[in-house]
Design a protein around this motif. Structure first.
Motif, PDB file in Angstrom:
ATOM      1  N   UNK A 307       0.895  -1.165   0.059  1.00 25.51           N
ATOM      2  CA  UNK A 307       0.202   0.038  -0.013  1.00 25.51           C
ATOM      3  C   UNK A 307       0.766   1.351   0.110  1.00 25.51           C
ATOM      4  N   UNK A 308       2.050   1.205   0.725  1.00 25.11           N
ATOM      5  CA  UNK A 308       2.806   2.311   0.938  1.00 25.11           C
ATOM      6  C   UNK A 308       3.323   2.501  -0.548  1.00 25.11           C
ATOM      7  N   UNK A 309       3.795   1.624  -1.249  1.00 30.54           N
ATOM      8  CA  UNK A 309       4.417   1.940  -2.568  1.00 30.54           C
ATOM      9  C   UNK A 309       3.118   1.996  -3.784  1.00 30.54           C
ATOM     10  N   UNK A 310       2.083   1.566  -3.502  1.00 33.15           N
ATOM     11  CA  UNK A 310       0.710   1.638  -4.340  1.00 33.15           C
ATOM     12  C   UNK A 310       1.092   0.803  -5.313  1.00 33.15           C
ATOM     13  N   UNK A 311       1.721  -0.654  -4.946  1.00 33.41           N
ATOM     14  CA  UNK A 311       1.984  -1.673  -6.134  1.00 33.41           C
ATOM     15  C   UNK A 311       1.163  -3.030  -5.468  1.00 33.41           C
TER      16      UNK A 311
END
Length: 458
Positions: A307-311
């Motif tokens: 989620x942090x990296x949006x992947x």
């Protein structure tokens, strides 16, 4: 004084009674609100209270004692590999300060709902709401905590905690009980025309009914928000019977929060004793008394990093090829470390995971830089000290801070279908990363499980 469904006899004049009703935290008002809320919670949850619930205003002393008892129960389950005396020291440190953000708490040993007066008032005003909204916010908090009391009466929350396997099982269980309470509180809030108060409380946690609002709030959202979504899914597919089947027997892994259709699936049987393979490896990072937890590395944590990296979508494809994932987390007052072991059905996916991990760590460094207002210096280099198909050393530190504070060092190593990730935070590990990686692979290749005898001594 405990407040239940029985009316408390208080000698007040008519004027005093009116004043008490205007104060949402007076005994008279709490008793009235409790009489109103209990049937609404029962209706929204599809179960009736076995005994009348009790409500009290909290005090720091009561909360400190309650939190200590509950944390002691939880730590005895998820920190089994930590020496008892170290766990005791940790509990003392944690319970010296009561979290001022706590709005309400149901105590599973006291079987009492506690409201935190000052915190509810402060949260309401800081959210830009007038003092007149404090009553509605308190009602929604009470509905949430009353659901915990109802859940406890029907399912025995202490029994559920004592039956947990590890941290990932705790994420699944806490997502179930917080999800149930959030789902019921939302339904009650709607009945009382308090949707704004419910939304405000979600916003304070960093999420909304539509999803996550702030990446840093992922753990709370995944527990309360995704837990709520999972309970709603169960209600839509099986009504109250399925909701309470899940409440009585939560999923055994956190994947049950993200894939509710698989909530009843057992854990995949490991081909090796991975917990034994990891046990004791923290001593290679540095000898001493660590607070240690060994757990399945589940979707809760893996998705949080994505989620942090949006992947998350890319990770979702990789999760379909992950056969086993385990981690050891270790901490001391001056440092922390972790050892992760992931196995995939084909070697290509272990290297693919390393690429995804690189994106995630880049995003995490950017978030840290924004949070502290300083540049985060990152250095990545080949890791030739151990045999591997792919291996990297990654060093990150916050610019301008002296010593080892806010330094993070990591070794990422892939051999065949296996990825081993070793990290050290707030100290310089030197050769210890290499020694730890070598020991994990030694055990995987047939070395002794569960000990570090024969391994290098730091």
């Amino acid at each position: 004084m405990p407040l239940g469904l029985l009316v408390i006899a208080v000698a007040l004049s008519g004027c005093a009674k009116r004043a008490a009703l205007e104060d949402p935290f007076s005994e008279t008002r709490l008793e009235r609100d409790l009489r109103q809320l209990v049937p609404l919670v029962e209706q929204a949850a599809g179960r009736r209270f076995v005994t009348p619930p009790r409500v009290e205003l909290s005090s720091p002393e009561v909360l400190g004692k309650m939190l200590r008892e509950e944390e002691e129960l939880i730590s005895s389950v998820v920190l089994r590999d930590t020496p008892p005396e170290v766990r005791a020291e940790l509990l003392e440190r944690h319970t010296q300060v009561v979290d001022g953000g706590l709005l309400g708490k149901y105590g599973i040993f006291e079987q009492t709902l506690y409201l935190c007066h000052d915190a509810i008032v402060q949260a309401t005003l800081q959210s830009g709401h007038p003092t007149s909204d404090v009553d509605g916010v308190a009602m929604v908090v009470m509905a949430h905590e009353l659901t915990h009391a109802l859940h406890d009466q029907h399912s025995d929350l202490e029994r559920i905690v004592r039956g947990l396997d590890d941290q990932d099982a705790l994420w699944a269980a806490s997502g179930t009980w917080e999800g149930l309470a959030t789902w019921v509180a939302e339904r009650v809030a709607h009945e009382l025309d308090l949707d704004d108060a419910f939304t405000m409380l979600c916003a304070l946690q960093g999420w909304s009914p539509r999803g996550l609002s702030a990446a840093g709030a992922y753990p709370v959202w995944a527990t309360y928000g995704r837990g709520r979504d999972a309970i709603a899914w169960h209600y839509d597919h099986g009504g109250f019977d399925e909701v309470w089947a899940v409440a009585d027997t939560p999923p055994v892994t956190s994947s049950g929060l993200f894939r509710p259709e698989r909530w009843a699936e057992p854990r995949a049987a490991p081909d090796r004793d991975y917990a034994a393979i990891l046990r004791g490896t923290e001593q290679l990072l540095a000898k001493g008394d660590w607070v240690v937890g060994i757990s399945i590395l589940g979707e809760f944590e893996l998705r949080g990093e994505a989620v942090v990296a949006d992947n998350e979508a890319e990770l979702d494809e990789i999760l379909g090829h992950l056969t086993q994932a385990w981690q050891l987390d270790a901490s001391r007052p001056d440092r922390s470390g972790s050892v992760r072991l992931l196995r995939f059905d084909e070697p290509a996916w272990s290297e693919r995971y390393l690429q995804v991990l690189g994106h995630q760590q880049t995003a995490a460094a950017s978030m840290l830089a924004d949070a502290v207002g300083r540049e985060v210096e990152v250095d990545v280099e080949p890791f030739d000290a151990v045999p591997a198909d792919a291996a990297l050393l990654r060093h990150a530190r916050v610019a301008g801070l002296g010593g080892t504070l806010a330094e993070r060092h990591a070794a990422w190593v892939v051999r065949g279908d296996t990825a081993v990730i070793v990290t050290a935070q707030d100290y310089r590990p030197g050769l210890r990363l290499q020694w730890t990686v070598e020991e994990v692979f030694r055990r995987l290749d047939g070395g002794a499980d569960g000990d570090t005898e024969g391994a290098p001594t730091p």
